[in-house]
Design a protein around this motif. Structure first.
Motif, mmCIF file in Angstrom:
data_model
loop_
_atom_site.group_PDB
_atom_site.id
_atom_site.type_symbol
_atom_site.label_atom_id
_atom_site.label_comp_id
_atom_site.label_asym_id
_atom_site.label_seq_id
_atom_site.Cartn_x
_atom_site.Cartn_y
_atom_site.Cartn_z
ATOM 1 N N TYR A 7 42.748 30.678 73.881
ATOM 2 C CA TYR A 7 42.374 29.977 75.113
ATOM 3 C C TYR A 7 41.523 28.756 74.779
ATOM 4 C CZ TYR A 7 40.737 29.222 79.883
ATOM 5 O OH TYR A 7 40.462 28.665 81.108
ATOM 6 N N LEU A 20 47.651 29.626 85.525
ATOM 7 C CA LEU A 20 48.272 30.577 86.449
ATOM 8 C C LEU A 20 47.596 31.939 86.423
ATOM 9 C CD1 LEU A 20 52.013 29.642 85.795
ATOM 10 C CD2 LEU A 20 50.625 29.069 87.806
ATOM 11 N N VAL A 21 46.974 32.253 85.310
ATOM 12 C CA VAL A 21 46.157 33.464 85.185
ATOM 13 C C VAL A 21 44.868 33.073 84.477
ATOM 14 C CG1 VAL A 21 48.093 35.097 85.138
ATOM 15 C CG2 VAL A 21 47.235 34.169 83.007
ATOM 16 N N SER A 22 43.832 33.826 84.703
ATOM 17 C CA SER A 22 42.547 33.521 84.064
ATOM 18 C C SER A 22 42.421 34.274 82.743
ATOM 19 C CB SER A 22 41.397 33.923 84.989
ATOM 20 O OG SER A 22 41.344 35.337 85.117
ATOM 21 N N ALA A 38 47.202 31.245 79.459
ATOM 22 C CA ALA A 38 46.188 31.143 80.516
ATOM 23 C C ALA A 38 45.546 29.760 80.514
ATOM 24 C CB ALA A 38 45.135 32.234 80.345
ATOM 25 N N ASP A 98 51.454 37.045 93.416
ATOM 26 C CA ASP A 98 50.368 37.716 94.126
ATOM 27 C C ASP A 98 50.895 38.793 95.067
ATOM 28 O OD1 ASP A 98 48.399 36.147 92.931
ATOM 29 O OD2 ASP A 98 48.573 34.586 94.454
ATOM 30 N N ALA A 102 41.530 37.774 83.493
ATOM 31 C CA ALA A 102 42.677 38.616 83.841
ATOM 32 C C ALA A 102 43.414 39.074 82.587
ATOM 33 C CB ALA A 102 43.619 37.870 84.781
ATOM 34 N N VAL A 103 43.551 38.179 81.620
ATOM 35 C CA VAL A 103 44.200 38.537 80.354
ATOM 36 C C VAL A 103 43.384 39.616 79.650
ATOM 37 C CG1 VAL A 103 44.819 37.691 78.046
ATOM 38 C CG2 VAL A 103 45.363 36.314 80.076
ATOM 39 N N ALA A 150 43.819 42.941 81.386
ATOM 40 C CA ALA A 150 45.116 43.548 81.096
ATOM 41 C C ALA A 150 45.140 44.152 79.690
ATOM 42 C CB ALA A 150 46.224 42.501 81.245
ATOM 43 N N ILE A 163 55.340 36.549 87.614
ATOM 44 C CA ILE A 163 53.938 36.634 88.009
ATOM 45 C C ILE A 163 53.859 36.237 89.468
ATOM 46 C CG2 ILE A 163 51.616 35.703 87.663
ATOM 47 C CD1 ILE A 163 52.455 35.070 84.774
#
Length: 159
Positions: free
Chosen positions: A143, A113-115, A108, A18, A118-119, A122, A16
């Motif tokens: 979550y 590291l990811v929101s 998450a 940016d 974002a999950v 995806a 992962i």
């Protein structure tokens, strides 16, 4: 993985970042370990190479101690170690024991590291309709579960 891999330990990895990722070799010192099948915990050294400040998410209703991992839990930061009953959550939302999206939601919450957004994005990018929404709901439940467990742990450590 196909039927020829069913039941066999499988190690997969994901990077992962940016920025563009050009590396293709295996990750030997992971920052995160996600275990989909807790029965593998004593068959393969899944913790090998995990960085001391790494995150560990295990698909299980049982605690690290109940899983026979008390010694492992002492080697890592307790606020970065958690179990989540991902298979049960998947069964509830999807009608099938497919914990992938559930574990992404838990990851998450655990790592930041990811929101969750974002999950969800995806999942909706990969699936559509009821399948997508069921997976998003499963990820959201995981979550919330992990977030709650982490707050409970922080509260207990503060006392």
């Amino acid at each position: 993985f196909g039927s020829e891999r069913t039941g066999a330990p499988v190690v997969a990895f994901c990077r992962i970042a940016d920025t563009d990722i050009r590396l293709r070799e295996p990750i030997l010192e992971p920052d995160v370990l996600i275990v989909q099948d807790a029965t593998l915990l004593h068959q393969v050294d899944v913790f090998q190479g995990l960085k001391p400040d790494g995150y560990v998410l295990i698909n299980s209703r049982r605690s690290f101690t109940e899983l026979g991992l008390a010694d492992i839990a002492q080697r890592f930061r307790s606020e970065r170690l958690i179990t989540v009953p991902a298979t049960e959550m998947a069964q509830k939302h999807l009608g099938r024991p497919l914990p992938n999206a559930v574990l992404l939601g838990g990851f998450a919450a655990l790592s930041g590291l990811v929101s969750l957004d974002a999950v969800a994005h995806a999942i909706r990018d990969k699936f559509s309709g009821k399948v997508a929404e069921a997976n998003v709901a499963a990820a959201a439940e995981a979550y919330a579960y992990v977030d709650h467990e982490m707050k409970e742990l922080a509260h207990a450590q503060a006392d």
